[in-house]
Design an enzyme around this catalytic site. Structure first.
Site, PDB file in Angstrom:
ATOM      1  N   SER A 233      -5.947  -2.396   1.203  1.00  0.00           N
ATOM      2  CA  SER A 233      -4.633  -1.873   1.609  1.00  0.00           C
ATOM      3  C   SER A 233      -3.825  -1.176   0.532  1.00  0.00           C
ATOM      4  O   SER A 233      -2.779  -0.608   0.823  1.00  0.00           O
ATOM      5  CB  SER A 233      -3.800  -2.987   2.217  1.00  0.00           C
ATOM      6  OG  SER A 233      -4.326  -3.313   3.479  1.00  0.00           O
TER       7      SER A 233
ATOM      8  N   SER B 198      -3.053  -1.385   5.002  1.00  0.00           N
ATOM      9  CA  SER B 198      -1.778  -1.732   5.581  1.00  0.00           C
ATOM     10  C   SER B 198      -0.587  -1.174   4.814  1.00  0.00           C
ATOM     11  O   SER B 198       0.506  -1.085   5.351  1.00  0.00           O
ATOM     12  CB  SER B 198      -1.644  -3.262   5.648  1.00  0.00           C
ATOM     13  OG  SER B 198      -1.659  -3.818   4.335  1.00  0.00           O
TER      14      SER B 198
ATOM     15  N   LYS C 199       6.453  -2.970  -1.200  1.00  0.00           N
ATOM     16  CA  LYS C 199       5.916  -3.250   0.136  1.00  0.00           C
ATOM     17  C   LYS C 199       6.612  -4.473   0.735  1.00  0.00           C
ATOM     18  O   LYS C 199       6.866  -5.461   0.028  1.00  0.00           O
ATOM     19  CB  LYS C 199       4.404  -3.501   0.006  1.00  0.00           C
ATOM     20  CG  LYS C 199       3.663  -3.623   1.332  1.00  0.00           C
ATOM     21  CD  LYS C 199       2.160  -3.796   1.077  1.00  0.00           C
ATOM     22  CE  LYS C 199       1.356  -3.975   2.343  1.00  0.00           C
ATOM     23  NZ  LYS C 199      -0.088  -4.189   2.073  1.00  0.00           N
TER      24      LYS C 199
END
Ligand code: GLN
Length: 528
Positions: A194, A170, A95
């Site tokens: 997330s 997210s 990420k």
């Protein structure tokens, strides 16, 4: 794909398609057995990325050359007889909120466009030390604020099950990359859900470790008292394998726990036998009622029956303060975020906007932040600075911290009655792109079931429970006491084995084929 099959010594074919469909554990075995090389595995994933990225947009940066260089290095070391980590040679996506030396890191924000970190996060150091090729950086809501990845400054990521829908957030990029077979493993971060919510809506597995279980050194902080990095994978065992690589003490993170992360892989393997005799599973009353989609609840109830059949004792537990967790979170998170984001001032990293007229330092900072931050980030900075301001501090931030203590006490009481707690991961399946973008409160509600774990620092896992009435994946959440992450793996692996026996294979096998680009189709043809 015919003609690209690599026959193993036992005759099992492992073609390029199979390589991207394989679990990380299966790839690790094939690599150790020498039936496939890391270059082949890594190349297969890079080809898949090239083919489906136009449809998914899960990546902000693809590191073709670096990934292959690591793969070649691992292959050479293996050939030389070196003792390698079990996951050596299995690629991973990271990420974009995690800093990577020499690889662009934006956290989904314009304000960091063009920034190339001079150092690695501890977890990235550990991935590199174990020999996992890094495929690239995945898309995310700006600074990890959101539940749909629509707040990314670099465009939407699409859900592999339905390209018109959100991949969660997210960490939608990591979940879509794993669910879309672009990467067997990915790293996410979970401040309020997330990792788990994107896993739930993409039919993947995601784990938020115990707070302090994985070093936060080198994570671009959202809310430091809530942030935790963890694995996103297609199987529970794969999450355990990755969690063991990244977890454990780090002296560069003052909140890092001193002890090792626990026997996670062993617990997952134990769980796969499907025996849960004596395990007390607590169903949280407050996380399974009104507001949850009927299909999500139905899959949850069926999963409970499977657990009961495996010998688990199902008990009902009440956590009365969970009702206030979301409200407390949306004071604590913006407060911490407003402070953490103060360092993005146009002086140190990334973007700098210099106004023509009277460019004082203060005006440069204002112009940079004005242009560099998106609406959701600004909304939360305003909320946070307000909640922390003199005169309001006690009423907002102080009260929220008291609620946080009450949530922790609810967990403590519930874990007296149960070894793990369970709930649906998210109230609904993936919603349509754009559907909640103009309604922040509706967006925030996606995290009702995941936020309590962050407030209390306890670990949580989401794994697929099946397809809801709309044909989209639903998530099953398992929560354990702090430092008892191993329990998640035992219960999760048991449930996964029981569900897959019922489905006749992994849920993701039922996802529709993704459209691939013409160029990729042509390249496949010439490789034959
Ligand atoms: N969706 C939640 C939020 O917007 C969770 C974010 C996260 O876990 N990073 O704050």
């Amino acid at each position: 794909m015919a003609g690209r099959h690599l026959a193993g010594p036992d005759g099992t074919p492992a073609g390029s398609t199979d390589l991207t469909r394989s679990s990380a554990a299966a790839l690790a075995e094939a690599l150790a057995a020498g039936t496939v090389t890391s270059v082949e595995v890594t190349q297969a994933h890079l080809d898949r990325i090239d083919a489906v990225e136009p449809a998914l947009h899960a990546f902000l940066h693809v590191a073709h050359d670096e990934a292959l260089a690591t793969a070649r290095d691992v292959d050479a070391r293996r050939a030389a007889g070196e003792d390698l980590h079990p996951l050596a040679g299995v690629p991973v996506a990271v990420k974009d909120v995690v800093v990577t030396r020499g690889m662009p890191t934006t956290a989904g924000s314009r304000i960091l466009e063009g920034w190339v970190p001079p150092y690695d996060a501890t977890l990235v150091e550990r991935l590199r030390a174990a020999g996992l090729p890094i495929l690239g950086k995945t898309n995310m809501d700006e600074f990890a604020m959101g539940s749909s990845t629509e707040h990314s400054a670099y465009g939407n990521t699409h859900n592999p099950w339905d390209l018109d829908r959100i991949p969660g957030g997210s960490g939608g990029g990591s979940a879509a990359a794993v669910g879309g077979f672009e990467a067997p493993l990915a790293i996410g971060t979970d401040t309020g859900g997330s990792i788990r919510q994107p896993a739930a809506v993409t039919g993947t597995v995601g784990v938020k470790p115990t707070y302090g279980g994985v070093s936060r050194y080198g994570l671009i902080a959202l809310a430091s008292s809530l942030d935790q990095a963890g694995p996103v994978t297609r199987t529970v065992l794969d999450s355990a394998l990755l969690h063991e690589v990244i977890g454990g003490h780090d002296r560069r993170d003052s909140t890092s726990l001193p002890e090792p992360v626990g026997p996670l892989v062993e617990s997952a393997l134990q769980g796969r036998t499907g025996d849960l005799t004596g395990v007390r599973v607590g169903v949280v009353t407050e996380l399974n009622g009104e507001g949850y989609q009927p299909g999500v609840r139905a899959r949850f109830d069926e999963a409970l029956e499977l657990l009961r059949g495996a010998g688990a004792e199902i008990v009902e537990v009440s956590c009365p303060h969970f009702e206030y967790a979301l409200a407390a979170y949306y004071l604590i998170l913006p407060s911490e975020a407003s402070s953490n984001l103060a360092k993005f001032d146009g002086m140190r990293f990334g973007l700098r906007v210099v106004p023509e007229d009277n460019p004082t330092a203060e005006r440069v900072m204002a112009a940079t932040r004005g242009q560099g931050f998106g609406d959701e980030v600004k909304r939360r900075i305003i909320l946070g600075t307000y909640a922390l301001s003199a005169g309001y501090y006690d009423a907002y931030y102080g009260s929220a911290q008291k609620v946080r203590t009450l949530v922790q006490r609810d967990f403590a009481a519930a874990f007296e009655k149960a070894d793990v707690l369970v709930s649906p991961t998210a109230p609904t399946t993936a919603f349509r792109l754009g559907e909640k973008l103009d309604d922040p409160l509706a967006m925030y509600l996606n995290d009702v079931a995941t936020i309590p774990a962050n407030l209390a620092g306890v670990p949580g896992m989401s794994l697929p429970s099946g397809l809801s009435d709309d044909g989209l994946p639903a998530g099953f959440q398992v929560l354990a006491p702090a430092r008892a992450d191993a329990r998640l793996y035992r219960v999760g692996a048991a449930l996964e084995a029981l569900l897959e026996a019922r489905w006749g294979g992994p849920l993701l096998d039922r996802a529709p084929e993704l459209p691939t680009t013409q160029a990729a189709v042509a390249a496949e043809g010439s490789a034959r």
